[in-house]
Design a protein around this motif. Structure first.
Motif, PDB file in Angstrom:
ATOM      1  N   LYS A  31       2.955 -18.355  30.200  1.00 32.93           N
ATOM      2  CA  LYS A  31       1.509 -18.358  30.461  1.00 32.93           C
ATOM      3  C   LYS A  31       0.792 -19.238  29.453  1.00 32.93           C
ATOM      4  CE  LYS A  31      -2.479 -15.364  31.257  1.00 32.93           C
ATOM      5  NZ  LYS A  31      -3.345 -16.468  31.205  1.00 32.93           N
ATOM      6  N   GLU A  32       1.182 -19.139  28.181  1.00 32.45           N
ATOM      7  CA  GLU A  32       0.568 -19.972  27.160  1.00 32.45           C
ATOM      8  C   GLU A  32       0.857 -21.455  27.408  1.00 32.45           C
ATOM      9  OE1 GLU A  32       0.509 -17.222  23.154  1.00 32.45           O
ATOM     10  OE2 GLU A  32       2.422 -18.065  23.810  1.00 32.45           O
ATOM     11  N   LEU A  33       2.098 -21.769  27.787  1.00 35.67           N
ATOM     12  CA  LEU A  33       2.446 -23.160  28.111  1.00 35.67           C
ATOM     13  C   LEU A  33       1.621 -23.681  29.277  1.00 35.67           C
ATOM     14  CD1 LEU A  33       6.323 -23.139  27.787  1.00 35.67           C
ATOM     15  CD2 LEU A  33       4.717 -24.396  26.366  1.00 35.67           C
ATOM     16  N   ASP A  79      -1.329 -22.576  30.324  1.00 35.11           N
ATOM     17  CA  ASP A  79      -2.729 -22.721  29.912  1.00 35.11           C
ATOM     18  C   ASP A  79      -2.939 -24.001  29.103  1.00 35.11           C
ATOM     19  OD1 ASP A  79      -3.321 -20.340  31.186  1.00 35.11           O
ATOM     20  OD2 ASP A  79      -3.316 -19.142  29.340  1.00 35.11           O
ATOM     21  N   ILE A  80      -2.009 -24.281  28.196  1.00 35.56           N
ATOM     22  CA  ILE A  80      -2.110 -25.489  27.376  1.00 35.56           C
ATOM     23  C   ILE A  80      -2.005 -26.733  28.257  1.00 35.56           C
ATOM     24  CG2 ILE A  80      -0.929 -26.868  25.622  1.00 35.56           C
ATOM     25  CD1 ILE A  80      -0.216 -24.197  24.242  1.00 35.56           C
ATOM     26  N   ALA A  81      -1.046 -26.725  29.183  1.00 31.22           N
ATOM     27  CA  ALA A  81      -0.868 -27.880  30.074  1.00 31.22           C
ATOM     28  C   ALA A  81      -2.115 -28.125  30.912  1.00 31.22           C
ATOM     29  CB  ALA A  81       0.353 -27.679  30.967  1.00 31.22           C
ATOM     30  N   VAL A  82      -2.713 -27.065  31.434  1.00 37.45           N
ATOM     31  CA  VAL A  82      -3.922 -27.198  32.263  1.00 37.45           C
ATOM     32  C   VAL A  82      -5.072 -27.742  31.424  1.00 37.45           C
ATOM     33  CG1 VAL A  82      -5.654 -25.905  33.557  1.00 37.45           C
ATOM     34  CG2 VAL A  82      -3.234 -25.464  33.954  1.00 37.45           C
ATOM     35  N   GLU A  83      -5.234 -27.243  30.187  1.00 34.00           N
ATOM     36  CA  GLU A  83      -6.297 -27.742  29.314  1.00 34.00           C
ATOM     37  C   GLU A  83      -6.102 -29.228  29.003  1.00 34.00           C
ATOM     38  OE1 GLU A  83      -7.083 -25.378  25.809  1.00 34.00           O
ATOM     39  OE2 GLU A  83      -6.696 -23.537  26.952  1.00 34.00           O
ATOM     40  N   LEU A  84      -4.857 -29.621  28.748  1.00 33.21           N
ATOM     41  CA  LEU A  84      -4.582 -31.029  28.475  1.00 33.21           C
ATOM     42  C   LEU A  84      -4.878 -31.905  29.692  1.00 33.21           C
ATOM     43  CD1 LEU A  84      -1.291 -30.803  26.395  1.00 33.21           C
ATOM     44  CD2 LEU A  84      -3.562 -31.414  25.563  1.00 33.21           C
ATOM     45  N   MET A  85      -4.522 -31.416  30.866  1.00 37.56           N
ATOM     46  CA  MET A  85      -4.789 -32.190  32.088  1.00 37.56           C
ATOM     47  C   MET A  85      -6.288 -32.338  32.302  1.00 37.56           C
ATOM     48  SD  MET A  85      -1.814 -30.984  34.717  1.00 37.56           S
ATOM     49  CE  MET A  85      -1.970 -29.249  34.386  1.00 37.56           C
ATOM     50  N   ALA A 117       9.378 -25.584  33.159  1.00 40.83           N
ATOM     51  CA  ALA A 117       9.516 -26.020  34.548  1.00 40.83           C
ATOM     52  C   ALA A 117       8.454 -25.425  35.461  1.00 40.83           C
ATOM     53  CB  ALA A 117      10.907 -25.694  35.069  1.00 40.83           C
ATOM     54  N   PRO A 118       8.121 -24.123  35.407  1.00 42.05           N
ATOM     55  CA  PRO A 118       7.071 -23.601  36.267  1.00 42.05           C
ATOM     56  C   PRO A 118       5.712 -24.219  35.970  1.00 42.05           C
ATOM     57  CG  PRO A 118       8.442 -21.807  35.488  1.00 42.05           C
ATOM     58  CD  PRO A 118       8.854 -23.039  34.748  1.00 42.05           C
TER      59      PRO A 118
END
Length: 155
Positions: free
Chosen positions: A4-6, A8-14, A58-59
């Motif tokens: 979940k943390e990964l 959230d971080i990926a979405v914020e970066l995008m 991966a997810p």
């Protein structure tokens, strides 16, 4: 770091990538390194450096299609744009093992099925608005498309 943390971080970066018009964003935390690049028409890809984090990352690839940058109006060839009438998942063929409805360079007639947008488990066939030749397909199977996003261009 959990999935979940990964995610959230990926979405914020995008989001940062899209709003600031950046070409690349990279962050390293604990034993995980995430790098997101924007290069049309390739989708944004998060990369995990640590072997333990690779399966968990991966997810996180699923939401990256949402942030795939749409081609700007200047980049598009002349022709009739075929836009998505709804938000959903783009599919170029009726089944994963079936050939695509159309390919670049193929002639189409008004009313021919160009692609499918899946929304709420409903498959919506998108038809050609005119006769012509497909000059560009701006989405890959499985990509999330937005309302009014140009998906195909017919010349």
């Amino acid at each position: 770091m959990d999935i979940k943390e990964l995610k959230d971080i990926a979405v914020e970066l995008m989001d940062a990538l899209k709003t600031r018009g950046l070409g690349e964003v990279e962050i390293e935390a604990d034993d995980v390194k995430i790098k997101i690049k924007s290069a049309p028409p390739a989708p944004v890809v998060p990369v995990a450096a640590a072997p333990a984090a690779a399966p968990a990352a991966a997810p996180a690839a699923a939401p990256t299609a949402e942030a795939a940058p749409a081609a700007s109006v200047d980049d598009l060839p002349a022709g009739t744009p075929v836009k998505s009438p709804l938000v959903g998942t783009f599919y170029s063929s009726p089944a994963p093992d079936a050939p695509p409805f159309v390919l670049v360079g193929q002639k189409v007639k008004e009313g021919d099925t160009l692609f499918i947008i899946e929304a709420m488990k409903t498959m919506n066939e998108i038809k050609a608005p005119c006769d012509g030749t497909v000059v560009r397909i701006l989405a890959q199977p499985g990509d999330m498309v937005e309302y009014n996003q140009t998906v195909v261009i017919i010349e």
